[in-house]
Enzyme design. Structure first.
Site, short mmCIF file in Angstrom:
data_model
loop_
_atom_site.label_atom_id
_atom_site.label_comp_id
_atom_site.label_asym_id
_atom_site.label_seq_id
_atom_site.Cartn_x
_atom_site.Cartn_y
_atom_site.Cartn_z
N LYS A 159 2.21 14.12 -17.46
CA LYS A 159 1.96 14.02 -16.02
C LYS A 159 2.30 12.51 -15.73
O LYS A 159 1.27 11.46 -15.70
CB LYS A 159 0.42 14.32 -15.67
CG LYS A 159 0.30 14.81 -14.27
CD LYS A 159 -1.21 15.34 -13.98
CE LYS A 159 -1.40 15.58 -12.69
NZ LYS A 159 -0.52 16.21 -11.76
N1 PMP Z 1 2.78 21.30 -11.79
C1 PMP Z 1 2.53 20.24 -11.71
C2 PMP Z 1 4.01 19.45 -11.33
C3 PMP Z 1 1.48 19.52 -11.10
O1 PMP Z 1 1.49 18.41 -10.42
C4 PMP Z 1 0.43 20.22 -11.32
C5 PMP Z 1 -1.04 19.66 -10.74
N2 PMP Z 1 -1.72 18.60 -11.69
C6 PMP Z 1 0.43 21.75 -11.78
C7 PMP Z 1 1.36 22.12 -12.14
C8 PMP Z 1 -1.04 22.16 -11.85
O2 PMP Z 1 -1.84 21.60 -13.03
P1 PMP Z 1 -3.36 21.76 -12.97
O3 PMP Z 1 -3.86 23.11 -12.77
O4 PMP Z 1 -3.74 21.16 -14.34
O5 PMP Z 1 -3.90 20.69 -12.04
#
Ligand code: PMP
Length: 312
Positions: A159
């Site tokens: 991330k």
């Molecule tokens: N894909 C991307 C590109 C994101 O930024 C997010 C948000 N964090 C998600 C998927 C979903 O991940 P999560 O459920 O862990 O928030």
């Protein structure tokens, strides 16, 4: 969407006033994108504020840091305590948290190693990302003309703030064309994910979502939804999804910490199913919110309570 400011921000072990959390313009992360982060929700429950899958989020942050050879200098346990202290200091009953690990002010070259690692955690009140209406009625999305980054260019599993330049292209294009969100395909032309959310489709009572090889961030909400859906008796498959399968789905929904579980009612102006939130989406959404709201028992350690619970 303007930020609703809070009182306090955590920085390298200190609690700062919101307005004092400032960085220099020559910060390495600002110039060369050396920034890794997380997005976490803390929900109001009858037992006080509860973080949703806090440990999993912090472990993903450490995974992101490892790929980029960045050492946060704080353990998962220490950052857990920091998140709890921050919610207490801000006296939030519910909020969103943004831990940030980045290379600060030090050197200017591309090589980040001579710039110090800074850790901040901000928190503020944040309503549902795509709006409360969206949770019930769904949103209109499109397939983006932008492709998601490849696993060997900017690894989508980390991330990293840099990945969100790709997300910005997707969302800017979608909104310029009158859609709430865009859906990116991967290099092979298979469905990947939204700009900041994973995607699920339902067809013939089965639930499908793209696998990690389709250039997705392995979402924690995605994992939670897969577990909830299986417990509700649905078959869930992680498999490559061709674009046309989107139009033929009975139901589609996005998942994410900010997005929560948001139905998609149309894609490229083609109605998905009956063009409204479908029954399987509704069932998963209500189980998810019952868990996050502390009204239904959460599996394992999904909820971390901010205040010690009185046993009386
Ligand atoms: N894909 C991307 C590109 C994101 O930024 C997010 C948000 N964090 C998600 C998927 C979903 O991940 P999560 O459920 O862990 O928030």
């Amino acid at each position: 969407m303007t930020i609703q400011t809070a009182r306090i921000i955590w920085h390298n072990g200190n609690l700062l006033d919101w307005d004092d959390a400032r960085i220099h313009v020559m910060t390495h992360g600002l110039n060369h994108a050396s920034v890794l982060f997380e997005g976490i929700r803390c929900y109001a429950t009858p037992r006080g504020p509860a973080f949703f899958r806090l440990r999993d989020h912090l472990e993903r942050l450490y995974d992101s840091c490892k790929v980029y050879r960045m050492e946060p200098g704080w353990s998962v346990e220490e950052l857990t305590a920091a998140c709890i202290a921050l919610v207490e200091a801000n006296q939030f009953s519910e909020c969103y948290l943004r831990p940030l690990v980045f290379r600060g002010y030090g050197s200017f070259g591309i090589n980040p190693l001579a710039s110090p690692v800074e850790v901040y955690i901000a928190s503020w009140r944040w309503e549902t990302y795509l709006g409360p209406e969206a949770l019930e009625h769904g949103i209109d999305a499109c397939v983006s003309s932008w492709t998601r980054m490849t696993p060997n260019s900017l690894p989508p599993t980390a991330k990293a703030a840099a990945n969100y330049m790709n997300s910005q292209l997707i969302t800017l294009e979608a909104q310029a064309n009158g859609f709430a969100e865009g859906i990116a395909l991967d290099q092979q032309g298979m469905v990947s994910e939204g700009s900041a959310q994973n995607i699920f489709l339902v067809r013939g009572g089965e639930i499908h979502t793209p696998p990690s090889a389709s250039s997705i961030l392995p979402g924690i909400t995605r994992d939670s939804v897969m577990q909830i859906a299986r417990r509700l008796g649905y078959r869930v498959r992680e498999e490559a999804i061709p674009r046309a399968a989107l139009y033929l789905a009975d139901e589609i929904f996005f998942t994410g910490t900010a997005t929560e579980i948001t139905p998609v009612r149309s894609i490229d102006r083609i109605s998905i199913g009956r063009g409204m939130r479908g029954p399987i989406t509704t069932a998963i959404q209500s189980a998810f919110f019952a868990i996050t709201g502390g009204r239904q028992e959460a599996p394992g350690d999904w909820l971390t309570f901010a205040r010690p619970i009185s046993t009386r």
